[in-house]
Design a protein around this motif. Structure first.
Motif, PDB file in Angstrom:
ATOM      1  N   SER A 106      -3.390   3.147   1.506  1.00 31.47           N
ATOM      2  CA  SER A 106      -4.313   2.944   0.386  1.00 31.47           C
ATOM      3  C   SER A 106      -4.821   1.508   0.380  1.00 31.47           C
ATOM      4  O   SER A 106      -4.114   0.572   0.779  1.00 31.47           O
ATOM      5  CB  SER A 106      -3.616   3.243  -0.943  1.00 31.47           C
ATOM      6  OG  SER A 106      -2.541   2.347  -1.142  1.00 31.47           O
ATOM      7  N   ALA A 107      -6.082   1.340  -0.067  1.00 26.76           N
ATOM      8  CA  ALA A 107      -6.619  -0.019  -0.223  1.00 26.76           C
ATOM      9  C   ALA A 107      -5.979  -0.698  -1.415  1.00 26.76           C
ATOM     10  O   ALA A 107      -5.785  -1.919  -1.443  1.00 26.76           O
ATOM     11  CB  ALA A 107      -8.139   0.040  -0.381  1.00 26.76           C
ATOM     12  N   ALA A 114       0.837  -1.201   0.000  1.00 33.29           N
ATOM     13  CA  ALA A 114       0.000   0.000   0.000  1.00 33.29           C
ATOM     14  C   ALA A 114       0.874   1.255   0.000  1.00 33.29           C
ATOM     15  O   ALA A 114       2.018   1.232   0.453  1.00 33.29           O
ATOM     16  CB  ALA A 114      -0.908   0.005   1.229  1.00 33.29           C
ATOM     17  N   LEU A 115       0.318   2.339  -0.557  1.00 29.74           N
ATOM     18  CA  LEU A 115       0.983   3.646  -0.422  1.00 29.74           C
ATOM     19  C   LEU A 115       0.549   4.239   0.926  1.00 29.74           C
ATOM     20  O   LEU A 115      -0.635   4.199   1.285  1.00 29.74           O
ATOM     21  CB  LEU A 115       0.577   4.568  -1.564  1.00 29.74           C
ATOM     22  CG  LEU A 115       1.267   5.952  -1.607  1.00 29.74           C
ATOM     23  CD1 LEU A 115       1.490   6.383  -3.052  1.00 29.74           C
ATOM     24  CD2 LEU A 115       0.445   7.004  -0.872  1.00 29.74           C
ATOM     25  N   ALA A 171      -8.792  10.921   3.718  1.00 32.02           N
ATOM     26  CA  ALA A 171      -8.679  10.114   4.930  1.00 32.02           C
ATOM     27  C   ALA A 171      -7.694  10.742   5.922  1.00 32.02           C
ATOM     28  O   ALA A 171      -7.916  10.755   7.142  1.00 32.02           O
ATOM     29  CB  ALA A 171      -8.237   8.694   4.576  1.00 32.02           C
ATOM     30  N   LEU A 172      -6.584  11.268   5.395  1.00 30.59           N
ATOM     31  CA  LEU A 172      -5.590  11.912   6.263  1.00 30.59           C
ATOM     32  C   LEU A 172      -6.196  13.145   6.929  1.00 30.59           C
ATOM     33  O   LEU A 172      -6.024  13.356   8.140  1.00 30.59           O
ATOM     34  CB  LEU A 172      -4.351  12.287   5.450  1.00 30.59           C
ATOM     35  CG  LEU A 172      -3.232  12.994   6.241  1.00 30.59           C
ATOM     36  CD1 LEU A 172      -2.684  12.081   7.324  1.00 30.59           C
ATOM     37  CD2 LEU A 172      -2.115  13.441   5.305  1.00 30.59           C
ATOM     38  N   PRO A 182      -3.796   4.557  -8.882  1.00 30.35           N
ATOM     39  CA  PRO A 182      -4.849   5.406  -9.457  1.00 30.35           C
ATOM     40  C   PRO A 182      -4.923   6.750  -8.739  1.00 30.35           C
ATOM     41  O   PRO A 182      -4.832   6.811  -7.503  1.00 30.35           O
ATOM     42  CB  PRO A 182      -6.119   4.581  -9.248  1.00 30.35           C
ATOM     43  CG  PRO A 182      -5.648   3.165  -9.168  1.00 30.35           C
ATOM     44  CD  PRO A 182      -4.307   3.215  -8.500  1.00 30.35           C
ATOM     45  N   LEU A 183      -5.082   7.812  -9.529  1.00 30.23           N
ATOM     46  CA  LEU A 183      -5.149   9.146  -8.912  1.00 30.23           C
ATOM     47  C   LEU A 183      -6.347   9.268  -7.981  1.00 30.23           C
ATOM     48  O   LEU A 183      -6.307  10.004  -7.003  1.00 30.23           O
ATOM     49  CB  LEU A 183      -5.217  10.216 -10.010  1.00 30.23           C
ATOM     50  CG  LEU A 183      -3.984  10.303 -10.923  1.00 30.23           C
ATOM     51  CD1 LEU A 183      -4.161  11.423 -11.933  1.00 30.23           C
ATOM     52  CD2 LEU A 183      -2.718  10.503 -10.103  1.00 30.23           C
ATOM     53  N   SER A 184      -7.419   8.533  -8.260  1.00 29.17           N
ATOM     54  CA  SER A 184      -8.581   8.545  -7.369  1.00 29.17           C
ATOM     55  C   SER A 184      -8.217   8.013  -5.987  1.00 29.17           C
ATOM     56  O   SER A 184      -8.755   8.454  -4.962  1.00 29.17           O
ATOM     57  CB  SER A 184      -9.728   7.729  -7.974  1.00 29.17           C
ATOM     58  OG  SER A 184      -9.314   6.391  -8.190  1.00 29.17           O
ATOM     59  N   ALA A 185      -7.275   7.053  -5.964  1.00 27.22           N
ATOM     60  CA  ALA A 185      -6.833   6.515  -4.678  1.00 27.22           C
ATOM     61  C   ALA A 185      -6.070   7.574  -3.886  1.00 27.22           C
ATOM     62  O   ALA A 185      -6.181   7.663  -2.651  1.00 27.22           O
ATOM     63  CB  ALA A 185      -5.952   5.283  -4.906  1.00 27.22           C
ATOM     64  N   LEU A 186      -5.275   8.388  -4.581  1.00 33.18           N
ATOM     65  CA  LEU A 186      -4.567   9.480  -3.898  1.00 33.18           C
ATOM     66  C   LEU A 186      -5.560  10.479  -3.295  1.00 33.18           C
ATOM     67  O   LEU A 186      -5.361  10.981  -2.180  1.00 33.18           O
ATOM     68  CB  LEU A 186      -3.644  10.200  -4.884  1.00 33.18           C
ATOM     69  CG  LEU A 186      -2.361   9.474  -5.292  1.00 33.18           C
ATOM     70  CD1 LEU A 186      -1.590  10.322  -6.301  1.00 33.18           C
ATOM     71  CD2 LEU A 186      -1.482   9.191  -4.073  1.00 33.18           C
ATOM     72  N   ASN A 187      -6.625  10.766  -4.030  1.00 28.93           N
ATOM     73  CA  ASN A 187      -7.629  11.686  -3.507  1.00 28.93           C
ATOM     74  C   ASN A 187      -8.291  11.126  -2.251  1.00 28.93           C
ATOM     75  O   ASN A 187      -8.530  11.858  -1.277  1.00 28.93           O
ATOM     76  CB  ASN A 187      -8.698  11.982  -4.560  1.00 28.93           C
ATOM     77  CG  ASN A 187      -8.146  12.813  -5.705  1.00 28.93           C
ATOM     78  OD1 ASN A 187      -7.202  13.586  -5.531  1.00 28.93           O
ATOM     79  ND2 ASN A 187      -8.720  12.651  -6.889  1.00 28.93           N
TER      80      ASN A 187
END
Length: 824
Positions: A440-441, A428-429, A495-496, A485-490
């Motif tokens: 990240s999931a 995970a990132l 979450a942070l 995926p950039l959506s995962a970064l968002n």
């Protein structure tokens, strides 16, 4: 420890608080509905506090609450409750006058910083040393009568962090030492009820003759302070906090003054040329001033500070009347400030300020000013060439200044986040910040093209616009060329932020640890109260002349205080008592104020070999502490008004007994005597109340051509001077060894009618203070009070007889019970 300079602005209400924040204040000070020295301000409520502190802290500004009044015995429980509420509400500090209240704060609300108020009358390093030894202060607010050279003697970079007033109204009397409003009208300055008697007109009476003072009527009204040009000196010295006076002023005043001093402080810290403009200086003078000066900071110059010509807001002098007619004048302009239609002016003819005339300008044609006949009520027969004109109002400037706070959108501070990004192929990132991590999931994969770069991560993770945060830095520790995926970064970013918000909310709700201390811990113990023993009543005399000492000795007085203007005569006072024989003791009074480099006064008193010391200032407490061979009496100027203060001064200052505060009325005095051992105290039964105690020297200002004691010619030594107030009462003026002036109430105050009630508490020490009475009057007064304490005369009869003995009669003054002040 070095501290960043802090700009501290006043706030009498919400608008002023916003004006201060919008214009660069680092902190504001404000009061609540009680225990604050500006009860006439709008002030804030207990209910306001949480919202106010949230607003301030969201903008990176601190909030200090003024609890800078004396606290009476019956108020201690309410003061304890307020302290606990302030701590729970997140208040950063309290500004305190009362010594007992400061000890109570340390006991029941330990997370609150304690700032020693200027009302504590801290005028010397020795005085500061004593106060700091009691509380380990976070800050001390110095008396406004200190010069730059005197402040330097405190070693500001090494001692308790220091706060200095740099702008606003100056009190003519030392803060914490003014009894004028209390003496004349039962409105104590030590209780936030100052009636501003210093701003009133007075007549000067010299050797019984009224002196023609021309237009100088406001003999005790100083110009306002403006130390903007001295900020670099104070910053170089290491002064921490720069305080603007004005909790009764408008938000426009707060905005304009805060803005100018923000510039001055930033310039001084950056060590650059001043960016304060002439327009800035003009705004200082127009928003409110009685004339601007550097106060005492640049050194002593009595006529400069208190010229006596006016006592109210004045504005800017623009010129004089060159010619005039009905409805118009020709202005002889002085300086760069001109006039425009709509500006307000006042004609200064040197007359009674309540009779002077003003108006708004209607038209300006060159140097000709016209005034509308319908809207102007000027009596043109009184306007003559040569009259001075002041500009008192500028609508254009008012609009500019109002925009400084009304038109400013206040954005909360955003926390800078330092985020670390970690991860490798198949894992995970992870984003980490402030001890929080989110993962990240999705798993990171090997990038075939367009891997995650630092630039991409900053762009996506830094999109924090609608949050309380902004990106400070990003440390990219990804291993290899990876993709997600950039959506995962968002989602990770959101979450942070959610976790950071939860962390901040938890910290906000985390109440201070409940204090284990209680009010009872700072009060005299039951054992101390039970140990008080019944003793025979005794009478002491405070004398100001050798013949008064002789009268006291001849009338059997056993405790004699000497308070001479010329302390070189203290040896003579001691010798008179010693030569008389018997068991009378002589106690020498210290000056009421001790400044840096004035410990020589204490040394001289010490060398005079008295039996005891009448201690009047905090520096003397430090100097004579531990001297068990000397009997030490704390005088009224130490402001002992409650049992917590009394316990502290007896146990930690090492004083043998205390003079009860002159701020106490009979009910408050009785409360104190029932809550602390009566043998700790002495009551002054009779005195001419010392009202104003001032660095300002009336003798030098109005009876000499000099500016200081060095060139004034010492008129105080050759003339008897009195001031006549508006109701015709004469008050006696005297100078002390430091050339400080005291104005004594012309009418003597007596507690004769209350004696039986006070005596019933077990109090056995009573004092008579003399001023300028001759030997015969001194003796007759002592004999009258001796008959009282020997129960040969009742208090009511004595009160009536004193009215005949005293030339101007007597008053019960501050002792008379009064209705409590009801704040707005």
């Amino acid at each position: 420890m070095q501290h960043e300079p802090e700009l501290l602005s006043p706030a009498g209400n919400w608008d002023c608080a916003r004006a201060a924040v919008a214009n660069g204040a680092d902190a504001i000070f404000f009061g609540l509905s009680k225990f604050n020295a500006r009860l006439r301000a709008d002030n804030f409520t207990d209910e306001d506090l949480p919202e106010l502190m949230e607003f301030l802290h969201a903008h990176g500004v601190k909030g200090f609450v003024t609890m800078n009044t004396l606290i009476f015995t019956s108020e201690l429980a309410a003061a304890e409750a307020q302290l606990r509420h302030l701590e729970q509400s997140g208040v950063d500090a309290i500004i305190v006058q009362d010594l007992g209240l400061a000890r109570l704060a340390r006991t029941v609300a330990p997370s609150l910083e304690i700032h020693a108020s200027t009302q504590m009358t801290i005028t010397s390093p020795e005085g500061l040393e004593f106060i700091d030894s009691l509380y380990h202060l976070e800050r001390a607010v110095l008396s406004r009568e200190l010069s730059l050279k005197e402040i330097e003697k405190f070693s500001p970079k090494e001692c308790v962090p220091l706060e200095v007033f740099v702008h606003g109204a100056l009190c003519v009397a030392y803060s914490g030492q003014c009894l004028t409003s209390e003496s004349l009208g039962q409105r104590s300055a030590n209780r936030g009820e100052c009636a501003q008697a210093c701003r009133m007109p007075y007549e000067l009476v010299v050797d019984g003759e009224t002196k023609d003072m021309g237009e100088q009527r406001y003999l005790l009204s100083p110009q306002d302070l403006a130390a903007v040009d001295l900020i670099p000196d104070l910053v170089n010295q290491g002064v921490v906090s720069y305080k603007i006076e004005g909790r009764l002023k408008s938000p426009e005043y707060v905005a304009a003054v805060t803005r100018v001093y923000r510039k001055a402080i930033d310039d001084a810290v950056a060590q650059r040329e001043s960016t304060v403009t002439e327009r800035d200086r003009y705004s200082l003078e127009m928003t409110f001033s009685r004339g601007l000066s550097t106060g005492w900071l640049a050194g002593t110059n009595h006529p400069y500070l208190t010229h006596g010509r006016f006592g109210k807001k004045r504005g800017v002098r623009v010129g004089t009347v060159e010619n005039c007619g009905r409805g118009w004048i020709i202005l002889n302009q002085e300086g760069p400030v001109g006039l425009a239609p709509g500006d307000g002016i006042v004609f200064d003819a040197g007359e009674n300020r309540n009779l002077e005339q003003g108006s708004r300008v209607w038209k300006v044609e060159g140097n000709c000013l016209s005034f509308h006949h319908k809207h102007s009520k000027i009596n043109w027969d009184r306007i003559k060439p040569g009259i001075v004109i002041y500009k008192t109002d500028d609508p254009k400037l008012n609009s500019e200044v109002r925009a400084m706070w009304k038109n400013v959108k206040l954005e909360p501070l955003r926390s800078g986040l330092n985020i670390t990004v970690t991860g490798c192929v198949g894992e995970a990132l992870i984003l980490s910040c402030n001890g929080i991590s989110v993962s990240s999931a999705e798993k990171l994969e090997q990038a075939q093209n367009r891997p995650l770069t630092t630039e991409t991560l900053v762009d996506k993770i830094g999109r924090l616009g609608n949050t309380a945060y902004e990106l400070g830095s990003l440390d990219n520790q990804l291993e290899g060329d990876l993709i997600l995926p950039l959506s995962a970064l968002n989602r990770l970013r959101r979450a942070l932020v959610e976790k950071l918000d939860q962390q901040a909310a938890a910290e906000e709700k985390a109440a201070p640890k409940p204090a284990t201390g209680r009010l009872a811990d700072v009060l005299p113990s039951a054992e101390q109260l039970s140990q008080a023993t019944e003793q025979a009543a005794e009478l002491s005399a405070l004398t100001r002349h050798p013949h008064q000492i002789e009268a006291a000795l001849e009338n059997g007085i056993k405790r004699i205080y000497a308070d001479f203007e010329d302390i070189r005569r203290y040896k003579e006072a001691v010798e008179i008592v010693r030569a008389h024989g018997g068991d009378a003791t002589i106690h020498l009074a210290t000056p009421r104020i001790q400044k840096p480099n004035e410990t020589g006064y204490f040394k001289f008193i010490d060398r005079s070999a008295p039996d005891g010391i009448l201690i009047r200032n905090l520096g003397a407490v430090t100097y004579f502490k531990g001297r068990d061979e000397l009997y030490k009496t704390g005088d009224f100027s130490l402001n002992c008004a409650n049992p917590a203060t009394a316990k502290l001064l007896i146990e930690e200052a090492g004083l043998d007994h205390l003079t009860l505060s002159y701020d106490l009325n009979i009910n408050q005095l009785m409360d104190l005597l029932q809550a602390a051992p009566a043998n700790w105290f002495e009551q002054t039964l009779h005195q001419h109340m010392p009202m104003f105690h001032m660095e300002h020297c009336v003798f030098c200002t109005f009876l000499s051509e000099g500016t200081t004691y060095k060139d004034c010619g010492r008129p105080c030594e050759t003339h008897k001077v009195q001031l006549r107030d508006r109701v015709g009462q004469l008050h006696t003026l005297a100078a002390d060894v430091g050339c400080r002036n005291t104005l004594f109430n012309g009418r003597a105050q007596t507690g004769a009618r209350f004696y039986d009630s006070v005596r019933s508490t077990g109090l056995h020490r009573y004092r008579i203070d003399f001023l300028d009475e001759d030997k015969t009057t001194t003796a007759r007064t002592l004999q009258a009070y001796q008959q009282l304490i020997e129960q040969k005369r009742d208090g009511h009869m004595l009160w009536q007889d004193l009215g005949a003995l005293e030339k101007l009669g007597v008053t019960e003054g501050t002792l008379e019970a009064k209705t409590p002040h009801s704040p707005k």
